[in-house]
Scaffold this active site. Sequence first.
Site, mmCIF file in Angstrom:
data_model
loop_
_atom_site.group_PDB
_atom_site.id
_atom_site.type_symbol
_atom_site.label_atom_id
_atom_site.label_comp_id
_atom_site.label_asym_id
_atom_site.label_seq_id
_atom_site.Cartn_x
_atom_site.Cartn_y
_atom_site.Cartn_z
ATOM 1 N N ALA A 80 0.860 -1.143 0.099
ATOM 2 C CA ALA A 80 -0.107 0.185 0.006
ATOM 3 C C ALA A 80 0.808 1.147 0.104
ATOM 4 O O ALA A 80 2.144 1.009 0.355
ATOM 5 C CB ALA A 80 -0.821 0.159 1.412
ATOM 6 N N ASP A 81 0.252 2.503 -0.539
ATOM 7 C CA ASP A 81 1.079 3.649 -0.490
ATOM 8 C C ASP A 81 0.006 4.564 -0.139
ATOM 9 O O ASP A 81 -1.042 4.587 -0.602
ATOM 10 C CB ASP A 81 1.695 4.011 -1.545
ATOM 11 C CG ASP A 81 2.598 5.065 -1.278
ATOM 12 O OD1 ASP A 81 3.988 4.728 -0.880
ATOM 13 O OD2 ASP A 81 2.306 6.244 -1.837
ATOM 14 N N THR A 82 0.389 5.649 0.878
ATOM 15 C CA THR A 82 -0.516 6.608 1.123
ATOM 16 C C THR A 82 0.020 8.242 0.651
ATOM 17 O O THR A 82 1.072 8.394 0.923
ATOM 18 C CB THR A 82 -0.830 6.543 2.451
ATOM 19 O OG1 THR A 82 -1.476 5.507 2.742
ATOM 20 C CG2 THR A 82 -1.896 7.755 2.961
#
Length: 215
Positions: A80-82
């Site tokens: 994931a990446d935010t």
Amino acid sequence: MARTRKSVLVLASGSPRRLALLEQIGIVPDHISPADVDETPLKKERPNTYALRLAREKAEVAFDRARATLNPRETYVLAADTVVAVGRRILPKAESYDVAEACLKALSGRNHKVYTAVVVIARGKMRERLVETRVAMKRLSDREIADYLTSGEWDGKAGGYAIQGRAAAFVSHVVGSYSGVVGLPLYETQQLLTGTGFSREAETIAATAPGEAVS
């Protein structure tokens, strides 16, 4: 002769927040495999595209590493990446006091968007979801910014703040996924894993003859 196959989950992140969120819904990764990639945005790259690209790259790095020792037919890699964005401007992960201060001043009194991309690689396929959440932050006084910076809570956080911590007092409302702002949208993550066949229950399958493919 039948045999059993158990899903093996690899989390391509060293974030304690993502680990805690997964544990919240009863999922404990079998392996933690942080994937370091170049996080420099491309020229004119949009925040949503940027989040997806980094999540894909992290998943691919972790999967390539995992398949050297794990059975690829049983391995599920989750990455994931935010990204925090003001308009089309991508705010950095705060690695210094000055960067965190600049982020907080940019967010003060404004609405912004948080994009979290989730990617799962399993059984030869990559599946992904992008979750967009709108966050409204009150106008911050110089004292509030200074006190928050003194706390050190901003360190390593996208946009220089952690909504699950002291910065919760700055946020007037959230439209979308709260857990996505923390770092992992739980509904979408569970749906992705379930859709790929991930299960904590051992799966009984028929044995195959040598050279015969397993579906």
